[in-house]
Design a protein around this motif. Structure first.
Motif, PDB file in Angstrom:
ATOM      1  N   LYS A 113      -4.688  -1.878  -1.624  1.00 11.79           N
ATOM      2  CA  LYS A 113      -3.273  -1.530  -1.523  1.00 11.79           C
ATOM      3  C   LYS A 113      -2.975  -0.102  -1.991  1.00 11.79           C
ATOM      4  O   LYS A 113      -1.847   0.372  -1.849  1.00 11.79           O
ATOM      5  CB  LYS A 113      -2.435  -2.512  -2.338  1.00 11.79           C
ATOM      6  CG  LYS A 113      -2.754  -2.517  -3.832  1.00 11.79           C
ATOM      7  CD  LYS A 113      -1.897  -3.513  -4.582  1.00 11.79           C
ATOM      8  CE  LYS A 113      -2.233  -3.528  -6.081  1.00 11.79           C
ATOM      9  NZ  LYS A 113      -1.368  -4.462  -6.825  1.00 11.79           N
ATOM     10  N   GLY A 478       1.845  -2.079  -4.531  1.00  8.26           N
ATOM     11  CA  GLY A 478       0.850  -1.098  -4.128  1.00  8.26           C
ATOM     12  C   GLY A 478       1.464   0.210  -3.678  1.00  8.26           C
ATOM     13  O   GLY A 478       2.521   0.244  -3.034  1.00  8.26           O
ATOM     14  N   ASP A 480       0.474   2.285  -1.445  1.00  4.96           N
ATOM     15  CA  ASP A 480       0.492   2.518   0.003  1.00  4.96           C
ATOM     16  C   ASP A 480       1.813   2.084   0.614  1.00  4.96           C
ATOM     17  O   ASP A 480       2.325   2.731   1.538  1.00  4.96           O
ATOM     18  CB  ASP A 480      -0.654   1.754   0.676  1.00  4.96           C
ATOM     19  CG  ASP A 480      -2.015   2.330   0.338  1.00  4.96           C
ATOM     20  OD1 ASP A 480      -2.061   3.362  -0.362  1.00  4.96           O
ATOM     21  OD2 ASP A 480      -3.027   1.756   0.771  1.00  4.96           O
ATOM     22  N   ASN A 488       1.328  -4.257   3.420  1.00  2.38           N
ATOM     23  CA  ASN A 488       0.141  -5.096   3.310  1.00  2.38           C
ATOM     24  C   ASN A 488       0.621  -6.486   2.899  1.00  2.38           C
ATOM     25  O   ASN A 488       0.475  -6.907   1.756  1.00  2.38           O
ATOM     26  CB  ASN A 488      -0.837  -4.526   2.279  1.00  2.38           C
ATOM     27  CG  ASN A 488      -2.201  -5.212   2.336  1.00  2.38           C
ATOM     28  OD1 ASN A 488      -2.320  -6.330   2.843  1.00  2.38           O
ATOM     29  ND2 ASN A 488      -3.213  -4.551   1.809  1.00  2.38           N
ATOM     30  N   HIS A 491      -1.678  -9.053   1.183  1.00  6.62           N
ATOM     31  CA  HIS A 491      -1.932  -8.841  -0.237  1.00  6.62           C
ATOM     32  C   HIS A 491      -0.759  -9.331  -1.076  1.00  6.62           C
ATOM     33  O   HIS A 491      -0.945 -10.034  -2.063  1.00  6.62           O
ATOM     34  CB  HIS A 491      -2.163  -7.358  -0.528  1.00  6.62           C
ATOM     35  CG  HIS A 491      -2.004  -7.024  -1.976  1.00  6.62           C
ATOM     36  ND1 HIS A 491      -2.967  -7.304  -2.904  1.00  6.62           N
ATOM     37  CD2 HIS A 491      -0.961  -6.489  -2.658  1.00  6.62           C
ATOM     38  CE1 HIS A 491      -2.528  -6.941  -4.097  1.00  6.62           C
ATOM     39  NE2 HIS A 491      -1.325  -6.435  -3.969  1.00  6.62           N
TER      40      HIS A 491
END
Length: 576
Positions: A113, A478, A480, A488, A491
């Motif tokens: 992530k 995360g 990202d 994501n 996740h």
């Protein structure tokens, strides 16, 4: 170009010893040009390129071959000073690819992530760190208009006009030193990974040039006070790696560990892709050859011999470090070979040989590398024992091994009759006594104190003003996603526990987290509740923490109820 400048070495021009800069240093011309240095340039550059085949990345071969060919052709047609500049530029291009290596290594060690974010931080190091080095870093390191033992002065916003006799030399030196400066900053990004705000890191990357540029003057400029004492650090075990590691340690302390990192029964987060980490190591391994060999500042007048020696000792040390790393990880992991241990041992051995790469013997390089590899693995364990959270092991690899590299010079350095790169000093094992060892230790103390102080002031100021750390729910989601809008969902749904909902700071992310455990109607209630939340001192609305916790508990009960229903249905089906 006048004859005296043409006969000056590039390192003389850099430190102000050539004609037009200070004292005149003239090398007697020879009747016939010795082309052995040209042949060595070709062999060494080709060797660097062949080494990249280990990483299996064929698409790098062609452009690097073109660069090598340009370097060779230029070297056969120009005078010594031009040869040196071409060598410096070719090595600078290779060193620049180390940013790719650092990025892949760090991306392979962080969670999935956060891997895009850490690559972006490596981009930031070049963009903003490079910009500040052009603006004031080069001037404070090597500016010849003023300054003294503490720093240089002059040539801010570094430039040369076409009419300047030293235009080529000046730009080549600037590019080479720029690659060193960005490397020092990149070391810090690994220790700050997975919990640092990108906007704060951008400012830090811009300001962190100050950590590198002043020590570079102390050790590498002829006026620097450590240079005057005889300190030896040919390619930067201290000036690049050690100061980067100290800065990384201070940054990790100011940030604090990742969420749950040192909680009871917690486990070390697994890296996203060990293959990326290994490819990154190979990229760095290759780049290190240019890093060390390029620090001879040329290949003319015997410097090519030192460059060749630096290549041999660099490889010998890395092999020694890899040997010790493989043996140690096999022992402590009971027959398993931990990828991170092997990578860190090899990189630590490379850090260790960097200070004395061209003035130690080949067998001494193996010893230095073996000890560097031995140092890296227990140092990383020690960092965890004291709860200094360093996701990629930057402090252990670059810090402890950097100190060892500096001290190794005080032990193994011998006379250099070609370019006096030992600054007139000999190590303990070659009859020099304890003087150089003492100077090297003093250098470590000065470099460490400067790096720690400047990093604490710059990063501490950012922490007190705009903040440097992600909020808990941002960290859980995360970087990202929260920094780059790269979702994501798998996740978030599978790894983010409901109990972290009560740590929310910004309601928009709390709602996103809650969405994974609540129904649409529950989410609507949360959003309505958050609409009336009172703002905090930064003007951001706080989530109703008690309500979030209640929702999580209700959702958990609902899941248990659903599981019980499923179990009853299964039993009924089996009885039928």
């Amino acid at each position: 170009m006048n004859s005296s400048l043409a006969n000056s070495s590039l390192s003389d021009v850099l430190t102000g010893n050539s004609s037009g800069f200070g004292n005149v240093t003239t090398i007697a011309p020879v009747a016939e040009k010795d082309t052995s240095n040209d042949d060595a340039t070709w062999i060494l550059t080709s060797s660097f390129i062949i080494f990249t085949m280990q990483s299996g990345k064929r698409h790098f071969d062609k452009p690097c071959y073109i660069i090598a060919s340009m370097a060779y052709n230029s070297a056969t047609e120009n005078q010594d000073l031009n040869d040196d500049a071409v060598w410096i530029l070719a090595c600078s291009f290779i060193i620049f690819t180390m940013q790719t290596g650092f990025g892949l290594l760090e991306a392979g060690n962080v969670q999935v992530k956060n891997e895009v974010n850490i690559m972006v931080k490596n981009v930031v190091d070049v963009v903003f760190g490079g910009m500040s080095y052009w603006m004031f870093g080069y001037a404070l390191s090597f500016g010849q208009s003023g300054g003294g033992g503490f720093c240089g002065w002059g040539e801010f916003f570094m430039d040369r006009s076409p009419g300047d006799q030293d235009m080529g030399v000046g730009f080549a030196t600037f590019v080479f030193q720029l690659s060193f400066a960005t490397t020092a900053t990149t070391i810090v990004s690994g220790a700050m990974a997975e919990r640092t705000r990108l906007d704060a890191y951008i400012l830090f990357s811009f300001l962190n040039t100050l950590v590198y540029c002043i020590p570079a003057h102390w050790v590498w400029d002829r006026r620097g006070f450590l240079k005057q004492l005889g300190a030896v650090d040919i390619a930067g075990s201290g000036c690049v790696h050690f100061i980067g590691a100290v800065s990384a340690a201070v940054a990790a302390l100011l940030l604090g560990p990742r969420l749950g990192r040192y909680d009871e029964n917690s486990k070390t987060p697994r890296g996203g892709n060990p293959t990326n980490a290994l490819i990154g190591m190979f990229m760095l391994w290759w780049g290190w050859l240019a890093f060390n060999c390029g620090s001879t500042f040329g290949i003319s007048n015997g410097k090519w011999k030192l460059a060749a020696k630096a290549a041999a000792t660099t490889l010998n040390a890395s092999m020694g470090g890899g040997l010790s790393g493989i043996v140690i990880t096999y022992i402590i992991n009971k027959g398993k070979f931990e990828v991170c241990d092997i990578v860190n041992a090899i990189l630590a051995s490379l850090v260790s040989i960097t200070a004395g790469c061209s003035i130690v013997r080949a067998w001494e390089a193996v010893v230095i590398g073996i000890i560097g590899g031995i140092i890296a693995i227990p140092s990383a364990i020690l960092m965890d024992k004291i709860h200094l959270d360093d996701p990629v092991g930057a402090v252990a690899v670059h810090g402890f091994a950097g100190v060892w590299g500096m001290l190794a010079c005080g032990i193994f350095v011998d006379v250099d009759p070609l370019q006096n790169m030992n600054n007139g000093q000999k190590g303990l094992f070659h009859g020099g006594g304890f003087y150089l060892l003492g100077v090297q230790l003093l250098a470590c103390v000065c470099l460490g104190a400067w790096s720690a102080g400047v990093t604490f002031v710059t990063l501490g100021t950012l922490k007190l003003t705009i903040g440097i750390r992600l909020s808990p729910e941002e960290e859980l989601l995360g970087s990202d996603f929260v920094e780059h809008n790269i979702p994501n969902e798998e996740h978030v749904a599978s790894e983010v526990p409901p109990e972290f909902l009560n740590q929310a700071r910004q309601r928009r992310f709390s709602a996103l987290l809650a969405k994974n455990w609540t129904s649409d109607s529950d989410l609507k209630i949360i959003e309505e509740e958050n609409a009336g939340a009172s703002p905090d001192v930064n003007g951001e609305a706080h989530t109703n923490l008690a309500f979030d916790e209640e929702v999580a508990d209700d959702r958990a009960k609902s899941n248990n109820s659903n599981n019980n229903v499923c179990c009853r249905e299964n039993r009924q089906q089996n009885s039928l």
